[in-house]
Enzyme design. Structure first.
Site, mmCIF file in Angstrom:
data_model
loop_
_atom_site.group_PDB
_atom_site.id
_atom_site.type_symbol
_atom_site.label_atom_id
_atom_site.label_comp_id
_atom_site.label_asym_id
_atom_site.label_seq_id
_atom_site.Cartn_x
_atom_site.Cartn_y
_atom_site.Cartn_z
ATOM 1 C CD GLU A 51 6.243 11.950 -12.916
ATOM 2 O OE1 GLU A 51 5.462 12.844 -13.311
ATOM 3 O OE2 GLU A 51 6.988 12.104 -11.932
ATOM 4 C CG ASP B 62 -2.160 0.791 1.079
ATOM 5 O OD1 ASP B 62 -2.136 1.789 0.333
ATOM 6 O OD2 ASP B 62 -3.170 0.431 1.708
ATOM 7 C CG HIS C 60 -9.179 -0.560 4.804
ATOM 8 N ND1 HIS C 60 -9.025 -0.544 3.425
ATOM 9 C CD2 HIS C 60 -8.612 0.578 5.257
ATOM 10 C CE1 HIS C 60 -8.380 0.546 3.074
ATOM 11 N NE2 HIS C 60 -8.120 1.258 4.166
ATOM 12 C CG ASP C 61 -11.309 2.967 3.734
ATOM 13 O OD1 ASP C 61 -10.772 2.970 4.864
ATOM 14 O OD2 ASP C 61 -10.685 3.232 2.690
ATOM 15 C CG ASP D 26 -4.326 5.787 0.845
ATOM 16 O OD1 ASP D 26 -5.213 4.993 1.195
ATOM 17 O OD2 ASP D 26 -4.215 6.938 1.333
HETATM 18 C C1 GLC Z 1 -7.706 5.817 1.920
HETATM 19 C C2 GLC Z 1 -7.647 4.642 2.851
HETATM 20 C C3 GLC Z 1 -8.237 5.036 4.173
HETATM 21 C C4 GLC Z 1 -7.436 6.178 4.743
HETATM 22 C C5 GLC Z 1 -7.345 7.335 3.747
HETATM 23 C C6 GLC Z 1 -6.263 8.289 4.139
HETATM 24 O O1 GLC Z 1 -9.011 6.156 1.587
HETATM 25 O O2 GLC Z 1 -8.249 3.526 2.276
HETATM 26 O O3 GLC Z 1 -8.271 3.975 5.074
HETATM 27 O O4 GLC Z 1 -8.020 6.638 5.928
HETATM 28 O O5 GLC Z 1 -7.019 6.895 2.455
HETATM 29 O O6 GLC Z 1 -5.008 7.732 3.930
#
Ligand code: GLC
Ligand code: MG
Length: 582
Positions: free
Chosen positions: A276, A121, A363-364, A225
């Site tokens: 890039e 990630d 996870h969100d 992310d």
């Molecule tokens: C992304 C992630 C989330 C995090 C946010 C800030 O949306 O999936 O969990 O809080 O970015 O990094």
């Protein structure tokens, strides 16, 4: 050589070239099943109640068992954990909570032995405020001074005010005053997550170096992310940033929905940044060999913008811009036409020659079984795994884990804690992040500690992986059967047709010349449905057999059925396979 032979040879050559083009083998990721691991909650090896890298390594054989080609791990890098690892203070160090760099190297070694690829990630939009770069930026260090977005604020009637009305995703002004530098810095998320300034070439180079560092460690790609936040509008000649226009659905200036985000997300430069990075990855492959390294990007943008991340005729972009259509626009009461439209919209808007991907949870977001009902878990796994292209499964969805209710006192997610108690359940992402339910042992086999960082589901004795191994039609075993099907030619290379038979029944047809035809059927609601597949599909073989059934079926695997009359029980989903090749 006589001209006759030359001609024959030429014809042969043309045939060979044509065959070769048709049989173009797919890159590893194009038919891959991806699996997202949230390391804090996957497996704890040292009993501190938080999952770690050694825990992941110990479960690689499980990933193999369930047919996973690659796993993307949520961040395990050095972090004060204000956003549970999405606030990184050192981009090339492992946080001691998760282990050491040696543990990571061991994970890489073992994953290569087992044939499960590792995706990191990559969190480029922001760092932690404890990152050395931010600390130096705050001290006006010439090298780092413009690494972040700074602004002195506005003086109105002798009072200093925030630069403008921008709001953070986690509530409140997106600007935070810094005593040291005597300026505000921008944070689109938590105030401990200052946003980088991507208009600074030094930041771009620093990011490229982070990519190279991890590529050198042997990873197969990155999940990127929050990419749509990377750029903000460029400041005007005076160094100011314009207000965002108001939305009328809330009067709460601290709510992220207070303004319409036209200057802080989806700026036109952002996809170019991804192009890039793709070059960095491709160059790495040229220099070091090995298989294609991939980018999976997270962008909650209108579909036309998401598609830009794929690249265009002159530039390659991300192989996998996450397809969040089913997360964003599918509801509990959505009918089969709605499912079909959403799926076909992606397939038709995707630029030529690209690969589709399907995501239903992460996870969100609330868990699939909680959003659509536990009875529809198998249905979603069937859909995800029989559509063309890559599937992305969030850990626990393969065993049908559902959200765990968490009290306000136990809530730790900054998105919930940044506000008042009222409504925290709607904001909190904790319910989908609870420990993986491995078994009926202490803490569901997740940890031997006295406590876990989030509570274990109270239902773990009934809902756990170990128990599901012994139940033939458990979520787990259905998932595994689906994964086996994905290895079939038709599911790897076949055409896809996605249609609603009526408002209740969705059908996905996969077909390949001279091979078996597969049809996934989902009866979304609660009535018994009798359908004739020939109503929507042409040239169907008459006879099919059931290859995947759920515990809602009265049919068994291997039972035959006519394509003219298939009966589906409430919420039943099945996969059928033609008995002959067509
Ligand atoms: C992304 C992630 C989330 C995090 C946010 C800030 O949306 O999936 O969990 O809080 O970015 O990094
Ligand atoms: Mg631990």
């Amino acid at each position: 050589m006589s001209s006759k032979w030359t001609l024959a040879l030429a014809v042969l050559l043309v045939i060979c070239v044509t065959i070769h083009v048709e049989a173009k083998t797919k890159a590893w990721w194009e038919t891959a099943s991806f699996y997202q691991i949230y390391p804090r909650s996957f497996k704890d090896s040292d009993g501190d109640g938080v999952g770690d890298l050694k825990g992941v390594t110990s479960k690689l054989s499980y990933l193999k068992e369930i047919g996973i080609a690659a796993t993307w791990l949520s961040p395990f890098l050095k972090s004060p954990m204000a956003d549970f690892g999405y606030d990184i203070s050192n981009f090339t160090e492992v946080d001691p909570l998760f282990g050491t760099m040696e543990d990571f190297e061991e994970l890489m070694k073992k994953s290569k032995e087992q044939g499960v690829r590792i995706i990191l990630d990559f969190v480029p939009n922001h760092s932690s405020d404890e990152c050395e770069w931010f600390v130096k930026s705050a001290q006006n260090d010439p090298e780092y001074k413009d690494y972040y977005i700074w602004h002195p604020g506005r003086i109105v009637n002798g009072t200093r005010l925030v630069p403008n009305n921008w709001v953070s995703v986690f509530r409140g002004s997106a600007w935070e005053w810094h005593e040291g530098r005597q300026e505000y810095y921008l944070h689109q998320f938590h105030k401990k997550q200052p946003d980088f300034n991507f208009r600074n070439p030094k930041v771009r180079e620093a990011m490229n170096n982070i990519l190279r560092f991890w590529l050198n460690k042997g990873i197969d790609g990155f999940r990127v992310d929050a990419i749509y936040h990377a750029f903000e509008i460029a400041p005007d000649a005076e160094g100011n940033y314009p207000d965002e226009p108001r939305n009328d659905w809330t009067n709460d200036p601290d709510d992220y929905g207070y303004v319409h985000h036209i200057y802080t997300v989806d700026q036109p430069e952002t996809p170019l940044l991804v192009y890039e990075w793709r070059q960095v990855l491709d160059q790495f492959q040229k220099d070091h060999g090995g298989d294609e390294r991939i980018l999976m990007v997270e962008t909650w943008s209108p579909i036309e913008i998401v598609m830009e991340y794929y690249g265009n005729s002159t530039a390659e972009g991300a192989q996998i811009p996450f397809n969040f259509q089913m997360i964003s626009y599918l509801y509990n009461d959505s009918d089969a036409y709605h499912y079909a439209n959403l799926i076909n919209e992606w397939l038709s808007k995707m630029p030529a020659g690209r690969t589709a991907n399907w995501v239903v949870g992460n996870h969100d977001k609330n868990r699939v079984g909680s959003r659509f009902g536990p009875e529809r878990m198998d249905m979603f796994n069937m859909l995800l795994l029989t559509l063309p292209g890559c599937s992305v499964t969030y850990n626990g969805e393969e065993i049908g884990m559902t959200d765990v209710w968490i009290s306000w006192q136990e809530t730790v997610d900054p998105q919930a804690c940044n506000g008042v108690e009222e409504g925290y359940e709607y904001r909190s992402r904790d319910p989908a992040r609870t420990p993986f339910q491995w078994s009926d042992e202490l803490n569901a086999g997740f940890s031997t500690g006295n406590e876990t960082w989030l509570p274990v589901s109270p239902d773990y004795k009934r809902d756990n992986l170990k128990r599901q191994r012994g139940i033939s039609l458990s979520h787990l075993n259905i998932f595994k059967q689906l994964q086996l099907l994905r290895a079939e030619n038709t599911l790897r290379d076949g055409e896809a047709e996605v249609k609603a038979l009526n408002a209740d029944v969705l059908a996905v047809k996969r077909s390949l010349y001279n091979d078996f035809t597969y049809i996934t059927l989902m009866n979304i609601f609660d009535s018994v449905q009798t359908v004739n597949l020939n109503d929507i599909f042409s040239n169907l073989p008459i006879e099919f057999q059931y290859v995947v059934v759920t515990d809602k079926s009265i049919r068994r695997k291997g039972d035959k059925v006519s394509s003219t009359k298939v009966i589906l029980l409430p919420k039943e989903a099945v996969v059928l396979k033609s008995t002959i090749k067509v």
